[in-house]
Write an enzyme that holds these catalytic residues in place. Structure first.
Site, mmCIF file in Angstrom:
data_model
loop_
_atom_site.group_PDB
_atom_site.id
_atom_site.type_symbol
_atom_site.label_atom_id
_atom_site.label_comp_id
_atom_site.label_asym_id
_atom_site.label_seq_id
_atom_site.Cartn_x
_atom_site.Cartn_y
_atom_site.Cartn_z
ATOM 1 N N GLY A 134 0.807 -1.217 0.000
ATOM 2 C CA GLY A 134 0.000 0.000 0.000
ATOM 3 C C GLY A 134 0.839 1.266 0.000
ATOM 4 N N ALA A 135 1.939 1.249 -0.761
ATOM 5 C CA ALA A 135 2.915 2.341 -0.691
ATOM 6 C C ALA A 135 2.613 3.498 -1.628
ATOM 7 C CB ALA A 135 4.307 1.797 -1.013
ATOM 8 N N GLY A 180 -0.777 7.846 1.252
ATOM 9 C CA GLY A 180 -0.879 7.898 2.701
ATOM 10 C C GLY A 180 0.412 7.561 3.415
ATOM 11 N N ILE A 181 0.290 6.798 4.484
ATOM 12 C CA ILE A 181 1.429 6.472 5.334
ATOM 13 C C ILE A 181 2.465 5.641 4.583
ATOM 14 C CG2 ILE A 181 2.109 5.106 7.359
ATOM 15 C CD1 ILE A 181 -0.560 6.207 8.603
ATOM 16 N N GLY A 182 2.009 4.691 3.765
ATOM 17 C CA GLY A 182 2.950 3.883 2.999
ATOM 18 C C GLY A 182 3.805 4.718 2.071
ATOM 19 N N SER A 213 -3.924 -0.634 14.955
ATOM 20 C CA SER A 213 -4.681 0.602 15.124
ATOM 21 C C SER A 213 -5.132 0.691 16.573
ATOM 22 C CB SER A 213 -5.898 0.604 14.198
ATOM 23 O OG SER A 213 -6.801 1.647 14.539
ATOM 24 N N TYR A 225 -13.977 -3.326 11.310
ATOM 25 C CA TYR A 225 -12.629 -2.748 11.278
ATOM 26 C C TYR A 225 -11.895 -3.035 12.578
ATOM 27 C CZ TYR A 225 -8.882 0.697 10.895
ATOM 28 O OH TYR A 225 -7.644 1.303 10.850
#
Length: 298
Positions: free
Chosen positions: A22-23, A26-28, A146, A171
């Site tokens: 997931g790069a 966002g964070i990735g 999380s 989630y």
């Protein structure tokens, strides 16, 4: 390190190889930027090739010497996960696998194999991909949790959400599963005499693409909350510490040090008793093998 870990504390990574799932956003994306700035080769493992290529171009524009490559990876399809794993095993060995990709509170959706999307992507896809490639990872395997895990409970009775669907509860369950998996993975790696360690982290409350499924009023309010939450770049600090920090041990769980672990520099985070319950972790491991058909062999 100044009362907590930031991107400034990431040491030189020259010669080291990372996969970040997931790069492309966002964070990735922020994790990848910092790693390549420190000299690492980073494989962007993403579902969408066009978005991954656009992300690589943005990084290369900022860091012309960036050493990047792309791996197609759709965690919602175990068959495609197997294909991605074969490509990993055919390439040079990795130092670190960063399991960052995930989905948060979408409308009810099923994976290719028929499981509820959040549990299917956040846990089952991550379990399967890690289970297939862990022997190719020399240093660390990072699993992203999380603070939502604190309200999670494991319910295996309706994994396709056929009876009911509450996106937030699903989630929470997927994030509890992430931490149970991390703890059990690290225990099994250690028992097998492996030097590779599993480490957990969470970004606090970071304003990233994951918030796109928030209800309309809350989605409109997120800009007002910006001063209280993490940016994507700051939310990346716990992941960077888990992946590169010098004083990190297997089984550690890292997150922001601010009030409620919402924002701030990275350091030790608090996991619930359920997240470290060995009986729950063993049961999840067993169920995950059954559901994915992937046995990590640990």
């Amino acid at each position: 390190m100044r009362n907590g870990f930031t991107a400034d504390d990431v040491p030189t990574q020259t010669g080291r190889r990372f996969i970040v799932t997931g790069a492309n956003a966002g964070i990735g994306f922020e994790v990848t930027k910092v790693l390549v700035a420190r000299g690492a080769h980073v494989v962007l493992a993403c579902r969408d090739a066009n978005r991954a290529e656009a992300a690589m171009q943005r990084i290369a524009d900022e860091f012309p010497a960036a050493d990047l490559s792309f791996l197609p990876l759709d965690l919602a399809d175990i068959d495609q996960v197997r294909d991605a794993a074969q490509a990993v095993l055919a390439a040079p060995r990795l130092d670190v696998l960063v399991n960052n990709a995930g989905v948060m509170i979408p409308p009810k959706t099923l994976t290719k194999q028929g499981y509820e999307l959040q549990f299917g992507v956040n846990h089952l896809g991550t379990f399967a991909f890690t289970g297939l490639v862990h022997g190719h990872v020399d240093d660390r395997i990072v699993v992203t949790g999380s603070i939502a895990h604190k309200g999670g409970t494991m319910d295996y009775s309706d994994l396709v959400a056929s009876r009911s669907y509450h996106n937030w509860q699903r989630y929470q369950m997927s994030k509890l599963a992430n931490l149970l998996f991390m703890v059990e993975l690290d225990r099994r790696l250690s028992t097998a005499g492996r030097a590779t360690q599993a480490i957990g982290c969470h970004p606090g409350v970071a304003l990233t693409e994951l918030t796109r499924h928030l209800p309309f009023p809350l989605r409109n309010m997120t800009p007002l909350a910006t001063p209280f939450f993490n940016s994507a770049a700051h939310g990346a600090w716990p992941t960077l510490q888990a992946a590169t920090g010098a004083n990190v041990q297997g089984g550690d769980y890292l997150g922001p040090q601010g009030l409620g672990e919402i924002s701030g520099r990275s350091g030790p985070a608090r996991a619930t008793r359920a997240a470290r319950d060995p009986k729950l972790a063993r049961e999840l491991w067993r169920r995950s093998i059954e559901l994915t058909g992937v046995d990590p062999g640990l």
